[in-house]
Design a protein around this motif. Structure first.
Motif, short mmCIF file in Angstrom:
data_model
loop_
_atom_site.label_atom_id
_atom_site.label_comp_id
_atom_site.label_asym_id
_atom_site.label_seq_id
_atom_site.Cartn_x
_atom_site.Cartn_y
_atom_site.Cartn_z
N ALA A 185 21.73 32.25 40.75
CA ALA A 185 22.82 31.38 41.20
C ALA A 185 22.32 30.26 42.11
N ILE A 186 23.04 29.16 42.06
CA ILE A 186 22.92 28.12 43.07
C ILE A 186 24.16 28.27 43.95
N VAL A 187 23.96 28.83 45.14
CA VAL A 187 25.07 29.13 46.05
C VAL A 187 25.23 27.96 47.01
N VAL A 188 26.39 27.36 46.98
CA VAL A 188 26.70 26.23 47.86
C VAL A 188 27.64 26.72 48.95
N HIS A 189 27.15 26.68 50.19
CA HIS A 189 27.94 27.14 51.34
C HIS A 189 28.56 25.92 52.00
N ASP A 190 29.85 25.78 51.83
CA ASP A 190 30.61 24.65 52.35
C ASP A 190 30.98 24.96 53.81
N VAL A 191 30.27 24.29 54.75
CA VAL A 191 30.41 24.61 56.18
C VAL A 191 30.70 23.32 56.95
N PRO A 192 31.92 23.12 57.43
CA PRO A 192 32.22 21.89 58.17
C PRO A 192 31.34 21.68 59.40
N MET A 230 17.63 32.85 43.68
CA MET A 230 18.86 32.23 44.20
C MET A 230 18.50 31.06 45.10
N LEU A 231 19.25 29.99 44.95
CA LEU A 231 19.07 28.82 45.81
C LEU A 231 20.25 28.72 46.76
N ARG A 232 19.97 28.61 48.06
CA ARG A 232 21.03 28.48 49.07
C ARG A 232 21.12 27.01 49.49
N VAL A 233 22.27 26.43 49.27
CA VAL A 233 22.49 25.02 49.58
C VAL A 233 23.59 24.92 50.63
N GLY A 234 23.31 24.25 51.73
CA GLY A 234 24.33 24.00 52.74
C GLY A 234 25.01 22.67 52.45
N LEU A 235 26.32 22.67 52.48
CA LEU A 235 27.10 21.45 52.23
C LEU A 235 27.97 21.17 53.44
N THR A 236 27.88 19.97 53.97
CA THR A 236 28.68 19.62 55.14
C THR A 236 29.01 18.14 55.12
N GLY A 237 29.81 17.74 56.07
CA GLY A 237 30.23 16.35 56.19
C GLY A 237 31.38 16.26 57.16
N GLY A 238 31.57 15.09 57.73
CA GLY A 238 32.64 14.91 58.70
C GLY A 238 34.01 14.98 58.05
N ILE A 239 35.00 15.23 58.88
CA ILE A 239 36.37 15.29 58.40
C ILE A 239 36.73 13.98 57.68
N GLY A 240 37.29 14.10 56.49
CA GLY A 240 37.69 12.92 55.71
C GLY A 240 36.57 12.29 54.91
N ALA A 241 35.37 12.85 54.96
CA ALA A 241 34.26 12.25 54.21
C ALA A 241 34.33 12.54 52.72
N GLY A 242 35.04 13.57 52.33
CA GLY A 242 35.15 13.90 50.91
C GLY A 242 34.25 15.04 50.49
N LYS A 243 33.98 15.95 51.40
CA LYS A 243 33.12 17.09 51.10
C LYS A 243 33.70 17.94 49.97
N SER A 244 35.01 18.10 49.95
CA SER A 244 35.65 18.92 48.92
C SER A 244 35.44 18.34 47.53
N THR A 245 35.39 17.01 47.44
CA THR A 245 35.14 16.36 46.16
C THR A 245 33.77 16.79 45.61
N VAL A 246 32.79 16.80 46.48
CA VAL A 246 31.44 17.20 46.07
C VAL A 246 31.41 18.69 45.74
N ALA A 247 32.07 19.52 46.53
CA ALA A 247 32.09 20.95 46.28
C ALA A 247 32.70 21.26 44.92
N ARG A 248 33.79 20.59 44.59
CA ARG A 248 34.44 20.83 43.30
C ARG A 248 33.51 20.45 42.15
N ARG A 249 32.80 19.33 42.29
CA ARG A 249 31.90 18.90 41.22
C ARG A 249 30.77 19.90 41.04
N LEU A 250 30.22 20.39 42.14
CA LEU A 250 29.15 21.38 42.04
C LEU A 250 29.66 22.66 41.39
#
Length: 394
Positions: free
Chosen positions: A106-113, A1-21
């Protein structure tokens, strides 16, 4: 399993990247969603929040009134700590439960503001930061959330700075422009880096990387090394006596192969072997066949030069992790040569000229290493003289 942390400032478009992943097959865990889940009506989390802060933090239908709760803890450190003591263990436990339920491959992407703000970067194999310039973020917040420019800029300013996020980022995804550009970057990232990275971690093997070549000094090498060292420290736990950035990339201004060398100090080789599995799971698999530095001719105890070597599972970042025993000759010389080269400009120039000559001779990596060995043997007395003159210790 690969643990990937995903973050970004408010309004940067993090959700766009999360959906694509997620479209590519990643298991995406949304930290905000988990935080809401642990205080849903009927949960122990909500009951404890009400017990701590009163029924006025509930809406008429018994759900958590987040605005009312925020008003109770805003500006009150004690209240915020009490709330965090209720929420954080539950959020952590639920997150761990969801990760454990993911498939082994799995490639687990943890979306953490607030990944950067909460110092979570070392817990992941890789951290992705989604960036957009302030003007783009303010414009998006006005369009999607109806914020005024003043409110949007205040929200942006209250979060981590770009410099803080860069320090945590293994991958920097610029989403200032049209979404198609960042989506294309994510597609390449998934195919070329995340998929092979996961397989390498699962099978405990090193990445297949291109043959390293000499490159000009990269001012980001120390920051990259510190990110990697933080993961090593976390994986090794109390067994890690220290982790140092060593080798040529640790010497400012010195041309080098784009390989980060780290030295993990342990009390014994038994300790090194005991943490080999943990290091492998953290993305640093054991590399057999490199268990000894070069002992000096006539050394009565060549076993003093024993070590363990781990490499990288990440195809996007070459790493050599040398695990040596505190006080051993190889451990001391590695630190000595680094510090001497940092301090002695003529020696640094001499060493770089040798490296450039070997590259021009087009030797393979074994020939490159062998070609440097006589220089190190001749340079060691000079380094030792410098150590005595300056009072250097490891």
């Amino acid at each position: 399993m690969l643990r990937v942390g995903l973050t970004g400032g408010i309004g940067a478009g993090k959700s766009t990247v999360a959906r694509r992943l997620a479209e590519h097959g990643a298991v995406v865990l949304d930290a905000d969603r988990i935080a809401r889940e642990v205080v849903e009506p009927g949960t122990e989390g909500l009951a404890e929040v009400v017990a701590a802060f009163g029924t006025d933090v509930l809406t008429a239908d018994g759900a958590l009134d987040r605005a009312a709760l925020a008003g109770r803890v805003f500006g009150d450190d004690a209240a915020r700590q009490r709330l965090n003591a209720i929420l954080h263990p539950r959020i952590g436990a639920r997150t761990a439960e969801l990760m454990a339920a993911a498939p082994p491959d799995a490639i687990v992407v943890h979306d953490v503001p607030l990944l950067v703000e909460n110092g979570l970067a070392p817990t992941y194999h890789l951290v992705l930061v989604v960036h957009a310039d302030v003007r783009a973020r303010v414009r998006r917040l006005a369009a999607t959330r109806g914020m005024t420019e003043r409110d949007a800029r205040a929200r942006v300013a209250a979060q981590a700075s770009d410099e803080q996020r860069r320090a945590a980022a293994d991958v920097w995804l610029d989403n200032t422009g049209e979404p198609e550009r960042v989506l294309a970057d994510v597609d390449v990232l998934w195919t070329d880096r995340l998929v092979p990275f996961e397989a390498n971690v699962r099978y405990g093997r090193g990445a297949q990387c291109s043959v390293p070549v000499l490159v000009e000094p990269d001012p980001t090498w120390p920051a990259q090394a510190e990110r990697l060292a933080a993961r090593v420290r976390l994986a090794a736990g109390e067994t890690a006596l220290r982790v140092d950035h060593v080798g040529s990339t640790a010497v400012p201004g010195l041309a080098a192969k784009d390989v980060i060398d780290l030295q993990l100090t342990v009390a014994s080789l038994d300790d090194a072997d005991a943490i080999a599995g943990a290091l492998g799971q953290a993305g640093f698999p054991y590399l057999p066949g490199f268990d000894q530095d070069d002992p000096k001719p006539g050394d009565p105890d060549p076993e003093r030069w024993r070590k363990r070597v781990h490499t990288n599972a990440d195809p996007g970042r070459r790493v050599n992790l040398h695990v040596r025993v505190l006080g051993s000759p190889g451990w001391r010389q590695t630190l000595l040569f680094r510090d001497w080269l940092r301090a002695d400009a003529p020696a640094r120039t001499e060493y770089e000229q040798l490296k450039r000559r070997l590259v021009k001779e087009d030797v393979d990596i074994e020939g490159y290493v062998a070609g440097k060995r006589p220089w190190f043997d001749d340079a060691l007395p000079r380094a030792e003289n410098w150590a005595r003159r300056t009072g250097w210790t490891p």
